[in-house]
Write a protein that holds these residues in place. Structure first.
Motif, short mmCIF file in Angstrom:
data_model
loop_
_atom_site.label_atom_id
_atom_site.label_comp_id
_atom_site.label_asym_id
_atom_site.label_seq_id
_atom_site.Cartn_x
_atom_site.Cartn_y
_atom_site.Cartn_z
N VAL A 177 0.78 -1.31 -0.13
CA VAL A 177 -0.05 -0.07 -0.27
C VAL A 177 0.90 1.37 -0.03
CG1 VAL A 177 -0.09 -0.24 3.06
CG2 VAL A 177 -2.09 1.18 1.14
N PHE A 178 0.57 2.04 -0.19
CA PHE A 178 0.87 3.80 -0.62
C PHE A 178 0.29 4.74 0.80
CE2 PHE A 178 1.97 3.04 -5.36
CZ PHE A 178 2.86 2.55 -4.66
N VAL A 179 1.23 5.04 1.46
CA VAL A 179 0.21 5.88 2.60
C VAL A 179 0.17 7.23 2.04
CG1 VAL A 179 -0.14 7.06 4.63
CG2 VAL A 179 0.05 4.51 4.39
N VAL A 180 0.07 7.96 1.84
CA VAL A 180 -0.09 8.86 1.05
C VAL A 180 -0.61 10.28 2.16
CG1 VAL A 180 -0.61 10.95 -0.91
CG2 VAL A 180 -1.14 8.50 -1.07
N SER A 181 0.35 10.91 2.22
CA SER A 181 0.20 12.71 3.32
C SER A 181 -1.18 13.30 2.43
CB SER A 181 1.25 13.05 4.05
OG SER A 181 1.92 13.86 2.71
N LYS A 182 -1.38 14.43 3.19
CA LYS A 182 -1.30 15.59 2.49
C LYS A 182 -1.41 16.83 1.44
CE LYS A 182 -5.19 17.38 5.76
NZ LYS A 182 -5.90 18.27 6.55
N ASP A 183 0.13 16.34 2.05
CA ASP A 183 1.11 17.43 1.16
C ASP A 183 0.95 16.79 -0.42
OD1 ASP A 183 3.00 15.76 2.14
OD2 ASP A 183 4.21 17.36 3.43
N GLY A 184 0.64 15.07 -0.10
CA GLY A 184 0.76 14.54 -1.07
C GLY A 184 2.49 13.98 -1.60
N GLN A 185 2.83 13.94 -0.02
CA GLN A 185 3.88 12.73 -0.03
C GLN A 185 3.89 11.44 0.03
OE1 GLN A 185 7.49 13.83 -0.35
NE2 GLN A 185 6.44 15.37 -0.79
N THR A 265 -8.52 13.78 9.04
CA THR A 265 -7.92 13.25 8.90
C THR A 265 -6.53 13.48 8.15
OG1 THR A 265 -9.67 13.11 6.82
CG2 THR A 265 -8.09 12.57 5.83
N VAL A 266 -5.58 12.72 8.23
CA VAL A 266 -4.29 13.41 8.15
C VAL A 266 -3.42 12.12 7.29
CG1 VAL A 266 -3.85 13.61 10.93
CG2 VAL A 266 -3.71 10.79 9.20
N ALA A 267 -4.15 11.03 5.94
CA ALA A 267 -3.37 10.80 4.93
C ALA A 267 -4.38 9.77 4.39
CB ALA A 267 -2.40 10.09 5.55
N ARG A 268 -4.00 9.29 3.33
CA ARG A 268 -5.06 8.61 2.75
C ARG A 268 -4.72 7.33 2.34
NH1 ARG A 268 -4.70 10.07 -2.65
NH2 ARG A 268 -3.54 11.48 -3.46
N TYR A 269 -4.66 6.14 1.30
CA TYR A 269 -4.34 4.90 1.81
C TYR A 269 -4.31 4.99 -0.36
CZ TYR A 269 -5.06 3.13 5.80
OH TYR A 269 -4.99 2.63 7.27
N GLU A 270 -3.84 4.35 -0.76
CA GLU A 270 -3.19 3.98 -2.90
C GLU A 270 -2.55 2.64 -2.70
OE1 GLU A 270 -1.65 6.59 -5.16
OE2 GLU A 270 -3.07 8.06 -4.92
N ILE A 277 -9.41 3.96 -3.57
CA ILE A 277 -10.42 2.89 -2.58
C ILE A 277 -11.36 3.98 -2.04
CG2 ILE A 277 -9.75 1.16 -3.24
CD1 ILE A 277 -9.50 0.83 0.23
N ASN A 278 -11.46 5.44 -1.58
CA ASN A 278 -11.75 6.01 -0.30
C ASN A 278 -13.59 6.53 -0.69
OD1 ASN A 278 -12.30 7.21 2.20
ND2 ASN A 278 -12.15 9.14 1.40
N LYS A 279 -14.25 6.06 -0.52
CA LYS A 279 -15.38 6.06 -0.54
C LYS A 279 -16.25 5.81 -2.35
CE LYS A 279 -16.62 10.89 2.05
NZ LYS A 279 -16.98 12.01 1.90
#
Length: 301
Positions: A177-185, A265-270, A277-279
């Motif tokens: 999985v990729f964990v993507v921060s709010k600033d796109g990292q 919310t601090v990050a999202r998954y890819e 996949i969110n929502k």
């Protein structure tokens, strides 16, 4: 207690979006002793309204120091019920497993089907699944022709638990999985570069076909595991069976306020192929309607 999102077929006209339902309570647990019941809808935990919280966040709010009280408000059969539980440690078994011989409906051939149900991912899931796989490959057991992982009703749990368990079925160094921060990292979480060791069998198992049962209450870390299995290359194919998953692909921190708290919310998954996949959720390869609370793992396949 085991929590999951309100099923999509429930009448949500009077239920706030995102509310959490009690799927079951553990025998002898504080939740059972306090009177929580399967089907109770969590409305409030210690003053925090739960209408926008995930099952994981509701569970986090319910935990606390041993001996303290957790005050919950639930909806039961249209009535609001106040419940007070006394917090204490409990031991949960997050997985169950077994093996059965079935007759293939297509070829009439006997197949050995090994199955593992994962209720929630934790720091011990990898070890529990390892023991289950080793038992299936022992001298007293025929090697399974097919592996079934049942993630129906699995609201996620610990992300690292899903990553660790992926080591058992994917090649070393594969992105889970990729964990993507709010600033796109983006940070890639991968299987171990050196692989894993097992005294009783060759792991990872890259050749046995894998079927993963999912439904609308499969969320978060469970979706991460399912997507990683399907999007990485294995010699044995991977199929998702059941219903489109819930679609929780964000990481949130709970911040306390004077009255209750708020999820930030601090990050999202890819997924490994950079799908968000969110929502949205994850579509299945083989659609099957199978109630996680009524139908057994084997009856679904």
């Amino acid at each position: 207690m085991e929590l999951e999102p309100v099923p999509p077929n429930e009448d949500k006209s009077k239920i706030p979006v995102g509310t959490t339902i009690v799927a079951r309570t553990e025998d002898g647990s504080p939740a059972e002793a306090a009177g929580l019941q399967r089907g109770d809808i969590i409305l409030n935990v210690d003053g925090t309204v739960a209408d926008r919280l995930s099952p994981e966040e509701v569970a986090a709010l319910s935990r606390g120091k041993e001996g303290t009280k957790a005050s919950l408000q639930v909806s039961r059969n249209g009535q609001v019920v106040d419940i007070t539980a006394i917090r204490r440690p409990i031991t949960l078994k997050g997985t169950s497993s077994g093996q059965i011989e079935v007759i293939s409906s297509q070829k009439g051939k006997k197949l050995q089907v090994g199955f593992v149900k994962i209720r929630s991912f934790s720091s011990t899931t990898k070890d529990e699944v390892t023991r289950a796989l080793e038992a299936m490959h022992s001298e007293n057991s025929a090697r399974p022709d097919v592996l079934v992982f049942d993630l129906r009703g699995n609201g996620g749990g610990l992300l690292q638990g899903a990553v660790d368990t992926s080591n058992l079925l994917l090649k070393p160094g594969k992105i889970v999985v990729f964990v993507v921060s709010k600033d796109g990292q983006a940070q890639a979480l991968q299987t171990l570069s050196n692989g894993i060791t097992s005294t009783d069998m060759d792991l990872p198992d890259l050749t046995t076909p894998v079927y993963i049962l999912v439904n609308a209450n499969t969320a978060s870390a469970a979706e991460v595991f399912a997507a990683a299995m399907r999007e990485n290359d294995r010699e044995g194919p991977v199929f998702l069976v059941g219903e489109k998953t819930f679609g929780k692909g964000i990481i949130q921190n709970l911040q306390s306020l004077r009255e209750g708290g708020i999820a930030v919310t601090v990050a999202r998954y890819e997924t490994p192929l950079h799908h968000n996949i969110n929502k949205i959720g994850i579509n299945v390869d083989i659609p099957v309607s199978c109630d996680s609370t009524l139908d057994t793992t084997i009856s679904c396949v």
